[in-house]
Design an enzyme around this catalytic site. Structure first.
Site, PDB file in Angstrom:
ATOM      1  CB  SER A   1      22.057 151.788  29.200  1.00 52.45           C
ATOM      2  OG  SER A   1      21.726 152.853  28.379  1.00 52.45           O
TER       3      SER A   1
ATOM      4  N   GLY B   1      14.289 155.809  20.802  1.00 57.40           N
ATOM      5  CA  GLY B   1      14.708 156.723  19.733  1.00 57.40           C
ATOM      6  C   GLY B   1      16.032 157.417  19.992  1.00 57.40           C
ATOM      7  CG  LEU B   2      16.751 159.376  23.183  1.00 58.98           C
ATOM      8  CD1 LEU B   2      16.867 159.953  24.596  1.00 58.98           C
ATOM      9  CD2 LEU B   2      16.741 160.523  22.172  1.00 58.98           C
ATOM     10  N   GLY B   3      18.954 155.848  20.494  1.00 58.73           N
ATOM     11  CA  GLY B   3      20.113 155.046  20.107  1.00 58.73           C
ATOM     12  C   GLY B   3      20.610 154.082  21.178  1.00 58.73           C
ATOM     13  CB  SER B   4      18.986 152.218  23.979  1.00 57.96           C
ATOM     14  OG  SER B   4      18.059 151.390  23.313  1.00 57.96           O
ATOM     15  CB  SER B   5      19.855 149.144  19.595  1.00 57.58           C
ATOM     16  OG  SER B   5      19.739 150.112  18.571  1.00 57.58           O
TER      17      SER B   5
ATOM     18  CE  LYS C   1      19.435 158.189  17.555  1.00 58.19           C
ATOM     19  NZ  LYS C   1      18.727 157.161  17.119  1.00 58.19           N
TER      20      LYS C   1
ATOM     21  CG  ASP D   1      20.899 155.239  15.463  1.00 59.67           C
ATOM     22  OD1 ASP D   1      20.836 156.272  14.787  1.00 59.67           O
ATOM     23  OD2 ASP D   1      19.897 154.665  15.928  1.00 59.67           O
TER      24      ASP D   1
ATOM     25  N   GLY E   1      14.618 151.542  23.627  1.00 63.99           N
ATOM     26  CA  GLY E   1      13.566 151.515  22.602  1.00 63.99           C
ATOM     27  C   GLY E   1      12.847 152.839  22.539  1.00 63.99           C
TER      28      GLY E   1
HETATM   29  N1  LIG Z   1      20.676 148.663  28.414  1.00 64.76           N
HETATM   30  C1  LIG Z   1      20.344 147.665  27.599  1.00 64.76           C
HETATM   31  N2  LIG Z   1      20.469 146.384  28.005  1.00 64.76           N
HETATM   32  C2  LIG Z   1      20.143 145.369  27.184  1.00 64.76           C
HETATM   33  N3  LIG Z   1      19.653 145.525  25.920  1.00 64.76           N
HETATM   34  C3  LIG Z   1      19.504 146.766  25.460  1.00 64.76           C
HETATM   35  C4  LIG Z   1      19.850 147.904  26.266  1.00 64.76           C
HETATM   36  N4  LIG Z   1      19.624 149.006  25.539  1.00 64.76           N
HETATM   37  C5  LIG Z   1      19.157 148.589  24.332  1.00 64.76           C
HETATM   38  N5  LIG Z   1      19.070 147.246  24.279  1.00 64.76           N
HETATM   39  C6  LIG Z   1      18.612 146.431  23.110  1.00 64.76           C
HETATM   40  O1  LIG Z   1      18.208 147.321  22.093  1.00 64.76           O
HETATM   41  C7  LIG Z   1      16.774 147.171  21.825  1.00 64.76           C
HETATM   42  C8  LIG Z   1      16.171 148.536  21.540  1.00 64.76           C
HETATM   43  O2  LIG Z   1      16.694 148.982  20.316  1.00 64.76           O
HETATM   44  P1  LIG Z   1      15.839 149.817  19.284  1.00 64.76           P
HETATM   45  O3  LIG Z   1      16.734 150.058  18.125  1.00 64.76           O
HETATM   46  O4  LIG Z   1      14.523 149.189  19.023  1.00 64.76           O
HETATM   47  O5  LIG Z   1      15.556 151.213  20.054  1.00 64.76           O
HETATM   48  P2  LIG Z   1      16.559 152.412  20.349  1.00 64.76           P
HETATM   49  O6  LIG Z   1      17.906 152.050  19.865  1.00 64.76           O
HETATM   50  O7  LIG Z   1      16.422 152.770  21.771  1.00 64.76           O
HETATM   51  O8  LIG Z   1      15.937 153.590  19.482  1.00 64.76           O
HETATM   52  P3  LIG Z   1      16.417 154.124  18.011  1.00 64.76           P
HETATM   53  O9  LIG Z   1      16.926 152.937  17.268  1.00 64.76           O
HETATM   54  O10 LIG Z   1      15.166 154.672  17.385  1.00 64.76           O
HETATM   55  O11 LIG Z   1      17.413 155.156  18.288  1.00 64.76           O
HETATM   56  C9  LIG Z   1      16.233 146.512  23.092  1.00 64.76           C
HETATM   57  O12 LIG Z   1      15.049 145.780  22.810  1.00 64.76           O
HETATM   58  C10 LIG Z   1      17.393 145.593  23.469  1.00 64.76           C
HETATM   59  O13 LIG Z   1      17.425 144.434  22.646  1.00 64.76           O
HETATM   60  C1  LIG Z   2      14.992 154.837  11.841  1.00 64.60           C
HETATM   61  C2  LIG Z   2      16.499 155.003  11.709  1.00 64.60           C
HETATM   62  O1  LIG Z   2      16.752 155.854  10.574  1.00 64.60           O
HETATM   63  C3  LIG Z   2      17.113 155.698  12.900  1.00 64.60           C
HETATM   64  C4  LIG Z   2      16.935 155.016  14.221  1.00 64.60           C
HETATM   65  O2  LIG Z   2      17.588 155.781  15.216  1.00 64.60           O
HETATM   66  C5  LIG Z   2      17.112 153.652  11.463  1.00 64.60           C
HETATM   67  C6  LIG Z   2      18.553 153.728  10.998  1.00 64.60           C
HETATM   68  O3  LIG Z   2      18.958 154.736  10.412  1.00 64.60           O
HETATM   69  O4  LIG Z   2      19.247 152.720  11.187  1.00 64.60           O
HETATM   70 MG   LIG Z   3      18.239 151.459  17.852  1.00 66.00          MG
END
Ligand SMILES: Nc1ncnc2c1ncn2[C@@H]1O[C@H](COP(=O)(O)OP(=O)(O)OP(=O)(O)O)[C@@H](O)[C@H]1O
Ligand SMILES: C[C@@](O)(CCO)CC(=O)[O-]
Ligand SMILES: [Mg+2]
Length: 422
Positions: A137, A144-148, A10, A199, A142
């Site tokens: 994926s 900002g594009l919602g990988s978690s 996202k 997200d 990590g």
């Molecule tokens: N492909 C993947 N395989 C395993 N774990 C993953 C994968 N993608 C994300 N993760 C998990 O999600 C964590 C990153 O999540 P984090 O919320 O910090 O960043 P994000 O989701 O990419 O960015 P944001 O929350 O700002 O959108 C990683 O440290 C890991 O634990």
């Molecule tokens: C930083 C934040 O607002 C967005 C992360 O993509 C956290 C959240 O809403 O859960």
């Molecule tokens: Mg995240």
């Protein structure tokens, strides 16, 4: 029983961080960046295996280890309470998982991904054994594009199917998606503590949404329709975790509530006004579009004041200002990761290419051009995939080095041969 689940990443257009404080926020799915989970039987085995090649992590829990938890009276009680709560983690169950099944991982980078996996497994399909889950994926992790959220959605959908809570064969019903959204919120909570839920809502439902978390923890969202906006996502490759950034904002809030509250409130107002502009973007000649650009600039400034930017993100912003191509804001939790540049109307391809190539060659940043919106979570049974394509897909999951192009060719809705069920 082999199947694959998928969910998109996202982009938050307005309202990251303020969303956590129950302010409205706007986000859209990114149609070309997705996570996928392959679920397969482990022949002759009763263990549960997880395989996360993107973060170089795999782990297998034996049936005995899991049974010890499932069969103890204390464990049974905690699991049954946790199974009924999609708003909060059950801290006693977390402590038990930490002590028994996650003790070797507690201080590792892999802990949060393993914790998310295990908590969802224990709540959603604890009696299922002899299964392997592999996650791949094309989203930067990590960043900002919602990988978690996208992996939480893939895992929640997979486990809800395995546990028998989702049985639909031809499409995911509204109720199925509601379950996926609720449980992926729990997955997000395992990974970053206090998510707003925006997200995982976008990764579940796709499209674009105006989202608001309510005081009681429930969430409210409305789907938005607006034309594609010309934009560039730039990726600094500077690592950060959402958990730390959200905690930093919490500390600032606690130290200066009278200052931080109005900033978060301004972000919420900005998301509402931004929504009205997005929904009427082509009206009033250029007026609404240029107001949208102004709001992007203001939102970034407010995020800077919360301390969630980074010199790397400011480099991108200052380059887009210098070249005069549009307005840039950080997107997602900030602190590194990605920014979003909305281009002014009439910008030539050459100007865009100059911007991108400067970022790529001088700073080694990555850039993406992607459409917003499109399909949310989805699944496909491996038996419904042509054998040649199924081989290609297994390769993608087993080869730790598979490129984005290979993953897209095998699995992406718009470029693969797969008919995803959504
Ligand atoms: N492909 C993947 N395989 C395993 N774990 C993953 C994968 N993608 C994300 N993760 C998990 O999600 C964590 C990153 O999540 P984090 O919320 O910090 O960043 P994000 O989701 O990419 O960015 P944001 O929350 O700002 O959108 C990683 O440290 C890991 O634990
Ligand atoms: C930083 C934040 O607002 C967005 C992360 O993509 C956290 C959240 O809403 O859960
Ligand atoms: Mg995240």
């Amino acid at each position: 029983m082999s199947f694959i689940t998928s969910a998109p990443g996202k982009v938050i257009i307005f309202g990251e961080h303020s969303a956590v404080y129950n302010e409205p926020a706007v986000a859209a799915s990114v149609s070309s960046l997705r996570a996928y989970t392959l679920v397969e039987r482990l022949p002759g085995k009763s263990s549960i295996a997880l395989n996360f090649p993107d973060i170089d992590f795999s782990h297998e829990w034996s049936h005995q280890e899991i049974d010890k938890l499932l069969n103890s009276e204390h464990g049974k009680k905690l699991i049954s309470v946790a199974q009924g709560d999609t708003k909060n983690l059950n801290q006693e169950l977390v402590d038990l998982l930490d002590a028994d099944l996650l003790s070797n991982l507690k201080d590792s980078f892999h802990y949060h991904a393993a914790f998310c996996f295990l908590y969802l497994y224990i709540c959603l399909c604890p009696s299922v054994t002899g299964v392997a889950f592999s996650v791949k994926s094309t989203l930067p992790i990590g960043a900002g594009l919602g990988s978690s959220a996208s992996i939480s959605v893939c895992l929640a959908l997979a486990m809800l199917k395995l546990g028998g809570s989702i049985t639909s064969a031809d499409c995911l019903t509204e109720n199925d998606k509601k379950l996926v959204n609720s449980w992926s919120f729990i997955g997000e909570t395992c990974i970053h503590g206090t998510p707003s839920g925006i997200d995982n809502a976008v990764a579940t439902y796709g499209n674009a949404v105006l989202f608001k978390r309510e005081e009681d923890g429930s969430t409210d969202f409305k789907f938005l329709e607006f034309p594609q906006i010309p934009m560039i996502l730039s990726y600094t490759k500077i690592p950060r975790t959402t958990k730390v950034l959200v905690n930093n904002v919490r500390e600032l809030f606690n130290t200066f509530p009278d200052i931080v509250k109005p900033i978060l409130g301004a972000m919420g107002n900005l998301a509402l006004i931004g929504t009205a502009l997005l929904e009427h973007l082509s009206e009033n000649g250029e007026e609404n579009y240029s107001k949208l650009l102004q709001l992007i600039r203001v939102n970034h400034g407010l995020l800077v004041s919360l301390g969630v930017s980074h010199p790397g993100l400011e480099t991108i912003k200052s380059l887009s200002d210098t070249l005069g191509i549009g307005e840039t804001k950080l997107t997602g939790a900030g602190g590194g990761g990605c920014s979003l540049t909305i281009l002014k109307h009439g910008i030539q391809r050459k100007e865009i290419d100059d911007f991108k190539s400067t970022l790529e060659t001088q700073y080694c940043y990555g850039t993406y051009e992607t459409d917003l919106g499109g399909m949310g979570c989805s699944f496909v049974n491996v038996s419904d995939i042509a054998p040649n394509d199924a081989d290609l897909i297994r390769n993608v999951f087993t080869n730790t080095e598979s490129s984005r192009e290979e993953i897209d060719n095998a699995l992406l809705p718009s470029t693969s041969n797969i008919t995803w069920i959504c």
